[in-house]
Design a protein around this motif. Structure first.
Motif, PDB file in Angstrom:
ATOM      1  N   GLN A 100       0.829  -1.205   0.000  1.00 40.98           N
ATOM      2  CA  GLN A 100       0.000   0.000   0.000  1.00 40.98           C
ATOM      3  C   GLN A 100       0.865   1.258   0.000  1.00 40.98           C
ATOM      4  O   GLN A 100       0.654   2.183  -0.797  1.00 40.98           O
ATOM      5  CB  GLN A 100      -0.911  -0.010   1.228  1.00 40.98           C
ATOM      6  CG  GLN A 100      -1.835   1.199   1.333  1.00 40.98           C
ATOM      7  CD  GLN A 100      -2.550   1.241   2.673  1.00 40.98           C
ATOM      8  OE1 GLN A 100      -1.974   0.938   3.713  1.00 40.98           O
ATOM      9  NE2 GLN A 100      -3.810   1.615   2.651  1.00 40.98           N
ATOM     10  N   GLN A 101       1.860   1.299   0.887  1.00 44.41           N
ATOM     11  CA  GLN A 101       2.702   2.478   1.011  1.00 44.41           C
ATOM     12  C   GLN A 101       3.545   2.692  -0.247  1.00 44.41           C
ATOM     13  O   GLN A 101       3.706   3.827  -0.707  1.00 44.41           O
ATOM     14  CB  GLN A 101       3.607   2.342   2.236  1.00 44.41           C
ATOM     15  CG  GLN A 101       4.541   3.509   2.451  1.00 44.41           C
ATOM     16  CD  GLN A 101       3.802   4.809   2.656  1.00 44.41           C
ATOM     17  OE1 GLN A 101       2.718   4.827   3.235  1.00 44.41           O
ATOM     18  NE2 GLN A 101       4.364   5.899   2.166  1.00 44.41           N
ATOM     19  N   SER A 102       4.103   1.617  -0.789  1.00 41.36           N
ATOM     20  CA  SER A 102       4.898   1.734  -2.016  1.00 41.36           C
ATOM     21  C   SER A 102       4.036   2.234  -3.164  1.00 41.36           C
ATOM     22  O   SER A 102       4.485   3.045  -3.986  1.00 41.36           O
ATOM     23  CB  SER A 102       5.525   0.382  -2.368  1.00 41.36           C
ATOM     24  OG  SER A 102       6.387  -0.063  -1.346  1.00 41.36           O
ATOM     25  N   ALA A 103       2.789   1.749  -3.216  1.00 41.62           N
ATOM     26  CA  ALA A 103       1.885   2.201  -4.280  1.00 41.62           C
ATOM     27  C   ALA A 103       1.538   3.675  -4.126  1.00 41.62           C
ATOM     28  O   ALA A 103       1.482   4.416  -5.112  1.00 41.62           O
ATOM     29  CB  ALA A 103       0.615   1.353  -4.276  1.00 41.62           C
ATOM     30  N   LEU A 104       1.301   4.129  -2.889  1.00 47.02           N
ATOM     31  CA  LEU A 104       1.035   5.547  -2.670  1.00 47.02           C
ATOM     32  C   LEU A 104       2.228   6.393  -3.105  1.00 47.02           C
ATOM     33  O   LEU A 104       2.068   7.425  -3.770  1.00 47.02           O
ATOM     34  CB  LEU A 104       0.731   5.802  -1.188  1.00 47.02           C
ATOM     35  CG  LEU A 104      -0.582   5.243  -0.638  1.00 47.02           C
ATOM     36  CD1 LEU A 104      -0.634   5.423   0.879  1.00 47.02           C
ATOM     37  CD2 LEU A 104      -1.781   5.910  -1.286  1.00 47.02           C
ATOM     38  N   ALA A 105       3.439   5.953  -2.718  1.00 49.73           N
ATOM     39  CA  ALA A 105       4.638   6.688  -3.111  1.00 49.73           C
ATOM     40  C   ALA A 105       4.841   6.654  -4.622  1.00 49.73           C
ATOM     41  O   ALA A 105       5.242   7.650  -5.235  1.00 49.73           O
ATOM     42  CB  ALA A 105       5.859   6.103  -2.397  1.00 49.73           C
ATOM     43  N   LEU A 106       4.553   5.513  -5.252  1.00 48.34           N
ATOM     44  CA  LEU A 106       4.649   5.428  -6.705  1.00 48.34           C
ATOM     45  C   LEU A 106       3.649   6.358  -7.383  1.00 48.34           C
ATOM     46  O   LEU A 106       3.936   6.928  -8.445  1.00 48.34           O
ATOM     47  CB  LEU A 106       4.395   3.988  -7.155  1.00 48.34           C
ATOM     48  CG  LEU A 106       5.601   3.049  -7.221  1.00 48.34           C
ATOM     49  CD1 LEU A 106       5.143   1.645  -7.567  1.00 48.34           C
ATOM     50  CD2 LEU A 106       6.607   3.556  -8.238  1.00 48.34           C
ATOM     51  N   GLY A 107       2.469   6.504  -6.774  1.00 51.35           N
ATOM     52  CA  GLY A 107       1.478   7.414  -7.337  1.00 51.35           C
ATOM     53  C   GLY A 107       1.966   8.846  -7.362  1.00 51.35           C
ATOM     54  O   GLY A 107       1.816   9.563  -8.364  1.00 51.35           O
ATOM     55  N   VAL A 108       2.575   9.285  -6.243  1.00 50.57           N
ATOM     56  CA  VAL A 108       3.147  10.630  -6.196  1.00 50.57           C
ATOM     57  C   VAL A 108       4.268  10.756  -7.213  1.00 50.57           C
ATOM     58  O   VAL A 108       4.384  11.764  -7.927  1.00 50.57           O
ATOM     59  CB  VAL A 108       3.663  10.953  -4.781  1.00 50.57           C
ATOM     60  CG1 VAL A 108       4.373  12.300  -4.752  1.00 50.57           C
ATOM     61  CG2 VAL A 108       2.514  10.934  -3.777  1.00 50.57           C
ATOM     62  N   ALA A 109       5.114   9.703  -7.309  1.00 57.23           N
ATOM     63  CA  ALA A 109       6.275   9.762  -8.192  1.00 57.23           C
ATOM     64  C   ALA A 109       5.884   9.735  -9.666  1.00 57.23           C
ATOM     65  O   ALA A 109       6.497  10.438 -10.478  1.00 57.23           O
ATOM     66  CB  ALA A 109       7.209   8.594  -7.881  1.00 57.23           C
ATOM     67  N   THR A 110       4.880   8.946 -10.033  1.00 57.02           N
ATOM     68  CA  THR A 110       4.540   8.778 -11.446  1.00 57.02           C
ATOM     69  C   THR A 110       3.476   9.778 -11.895  1.00 57.02           C
ATOM     70  O   THR A 110       3.721  10.615 -12.756  1.00 57.02           O
ATOM     71  CB  THR A 110       4.078   7.341 -11.714  1.00 57.02           C
ATOM     72  OG1 THR A 110       3.006   7.001 -10.811  1.00 57.02           O
ATOM     73  CG2 THR A 110       5.224   6.364 -11.515  1.00 57.02           C
ATOM     74  N   LEU A 111       2.296   9.715 -11.303  1.00 56.04           N
ATOM     75  CA  LEU A 111       1.239  10.650 -11.696  1.00 56.04           C
ATOM     76  C   LEU A 111       1.603  12.079 -11.332  1.00 56.04           C
ATOM     77  O   LEU A 111       1.319  13.023 -12.086  1.00 56.04           O
ATOM     78  CB  LEU A 111      -0.088  10.256 -11.043  1.00 56.04           C
ATOM     79  CG  LEU A 111      -0.687   8.916 -11.483  1.00 56.04           C
ATOM     80  CD1 LEU A 111      -2.006   8.661 -10.766  1.00 56.04           C
ATOM     81  CD2 LEU A 111      -0.895   8.879 -12.987  1.00 56.04           C
ATOM     82  N   GLY A 112       2.235  12.259 -10.153  1.00 56.74           N
ATOM     83  CA  GLY A 112       2.657  13.603  -9.761  1.00 56.74           C
ATOM     84  C   GLY A 112       3.695  14.166 -10.706  1.00 56.74           C
ATOM     85  O   GLY A 112       3.636  15.328 -11.119  1.00 56.74           O
ATOM     86  N   THR A 113       4.691  13.337 -11.076  1.00 60.53           N
ATOM     87  CA  THR A 113       5.727  13.782 -12.007  1.00 60.53           C
ATOM     88  C   THR A 113       5.136  14.075 -13.381  1.00 60.53           C
ATOM     89  O   THR A 113       5.500  15.068 -14.031  1.00 60.53           O
ATOM     90  CB  THR A 113       6.829  12.712 -12.116  1.00 60.53           C
ATOM     91  OG1 THR A 113       7.455  12.568 -10.842  1.00 60.53           O
ATOM     92  CG2 THR A 113       7.868  13.098 -13.149  1.00 60.53           C
TER      93      THR A 113
END
Length: 482
Positions: A428-441
């Motif tokens: 869950q946490q890795s997915a949240l961080a990936l969301g910030v990293a990918t969609l945010g970027t």
């Protein structure tokens, strides 16, 4: 599922219900306490989103350091979660809960008093490590001290609390920054944790029973190091790459990720085959509910994390909303998520895992309404324009997350409660961080050339595609929840 005896030390006052291990059951006050401990780390992942502009003005941090404030917490948190679960299994979950809560309060104080940007980054890394000690004990304690319908209700409440905490973090952050309590400004988003942590410690001493595995295993040092390397190699460059200008080290780390991941799996499989206990036993993934639930948690978490970051930036920088208005725009999502989470157990008892499919459909409708609102009214977009889409999307998410969590943990034996919850929360946490990293970027890359409105539409459309994937994957879940 084999049943395991759980050792209980310093038990809390008994409550109704029988734990799966045959010891003291978790009281209502104990459940409230562990849910409080579960909410704090999730709130703090999102609470900084609306405080970043104020941090930048005060500390002159710049984009790269500001992203490290987010990434430092998220990466340390994700890297150490499985280890935190293993330590709880070995040394006692109540003991690790207390240690994690105390460390979280102290590191929050350090963040709130940080004199410059680099000390804030260091404090956030330490805060993420503290959260990794604290959070795995929550689900592991619930799993080891409840059973049957009582466990189902407790896990549903955990899911409701987790979702509400993620949304409420952003709302609370906006209110605290705008309130500027005693001139603390953005520092209040960290300092507020200190009295909460003290209250949590007092309650945990009184109400949380001690549980641990009957067969504690030594720490898997090679596995821990390889898992840490794999997650850092993936999450750090994706989060920092855009702000840093994609230097050589980001590409080298990304290239190292598949190598570290394969090495981690090889070492873990070899350890388990030889009769020793790895950090993350590959046999755990033989549990169908856990395997499929984790697969669905990835697109769900990526979309959730990315959405919360993008909407905070778009509303504050694109539409010049104040921090309170930007936070309160998400209030309908918090309300509908919580309502749907509470409805979940009753709906699941009647319709089974098809509740997840229905939730994905409803969330997709909400995102479509948001896309239409942004397309039609971007320059004059008001909180009222956002309300229908945000409320519907939140309701759909609330039908999915608690059921996914319950399904992932349903087949995990009691002696592996810490590892199982650590794996789930790490995903869950890795997915949240990936969301910030990918969609945010993606959003921040597109915004300068096409404008924030069109960039937000493009990002929401990609999230909508992820929701469709989640809905299709949910059709493969067993109809009846274990």
């Amino acid at each position: 599922m084999s049943q395991t005896v759980i050792r209980i030390q310093n038990p809390a006052p008994a409550a109704t219900g029988t734990p799966s291990g045959g010891g003291a059951a978790l009281s209502a006050l104990g459940l409230f306490t562990v849910l409080l401990g579960g909410a704090l780390p999730l709130i703090d992942f999102f609470i900084v989103n609306v405080a970043l502009p104020a941090m930048d003005r005060d500390l002159n941090a710049g984009p790269a350091l500001l992203e490290l404030v987010v990434a430092g917490y998220g990466v340390a948190y994700a890297v150490l979660l499985v280890l935190g679960g293993r330590l709880g299994d070995t040394f006692g979950r109540r003991r690790l809960f207390l240690a994690g809560m105390a460390a979280f309060g102290l590191t929050s104080l350090a963040c709130g008093l940080a004199p410059n940007a680099w000390s804030l980054v260091a404090g956030r890394v330490a805060q993420g490590a503290s959260a990794a000690l604290l959070l795995p004990q929550v689900l592991a304690t619930i799993h080891a001290t409840t059973s049957g319908p009582r466990r189902a209700r407790a896990v549903s409440l955990y899911g409701a609390t987790a979702g509400l905490a993620m949304v409420a973090g952003q709302i609370l952050g906006g209110v605290l920054v705008a309130a500027d309590l005693a001139g603390t400004g953005w520092r209040a988003v960290f300092l507020v944790n200190v009295p909460v942590a003290l209250a949590g410690l007092a309650l945990a001493v009184r109400a949380v029973p001690e549980t641990r595995s009957e067969r504690p295993a030594p720490v898997d040092v090679p596995g821990t190091a390889l898992l840490a390397l794999a997650l850092v190699a993936l999450l750090l460059p994706l989060t920092e790459g855009r702000a840093a200008g994609w230097p050589l080290w980001t590409w080298l780390l990304l290239a190292a990720f598949p190598v570290a991941a394969v090495a981690f799996y090889t070492v873990e499989r070899r350890l388990e085959t030889s009769g020793r206990t790895p950090l993350l036993p590959p046999s755990l993934f033989a549990l169908r509910g856990l395997r499929r639930g984790l697969l669905m948690m990835l697109p769900f978490g990526v979309g959730f994390g990315g959405f919360m970051f993008v909407i905070a930036v778009a509303l504050q920088q694109g539409l010049r909303y104040g921090p309170v208005e930007a936070g309160l725009a998400l209030t309908p999502m918090a309300v509908t998520f919580f309502v749907a989470s509470l409805m979940g157990p009753r709906l699941v008892s009647r319709y089974g895992n098809r509740v997840v499919t229905a939730g994905a459909v409803i969330q997709a409708v909400g995102l479509a309404l948001l896309i239409l609102a942004v397309q039609q009214s971007w320059t004059d977009l008001s909180v009222a324009d956002l309300l229908p889409g945000i409320a519907v999307a939140g309701f759909g998410q609330g039908l999915q997350l608690p059921v996914l969590i319950r399904g992932i943990l349903a087949e995990v034996p009691a002696e592996r409660a810490g590892v199982g919850s650590g794996v789930m929360v790490t995903t869950q946490q890795s997915a949240l961080a990936l969301g910030v990293a990918t969609l945010g970027t993606l959003f921040l890359t597109l915004a300068p050339s096409m404008g924030m409105g069109d960039a937000m539409v493009r990002t929401l459309a990609i999230q909508l595609a992820g929701v469709v994937v989640t809905g299709l994957l949910s059709l493969r879940l067993p109809r009846v929840l274990g």
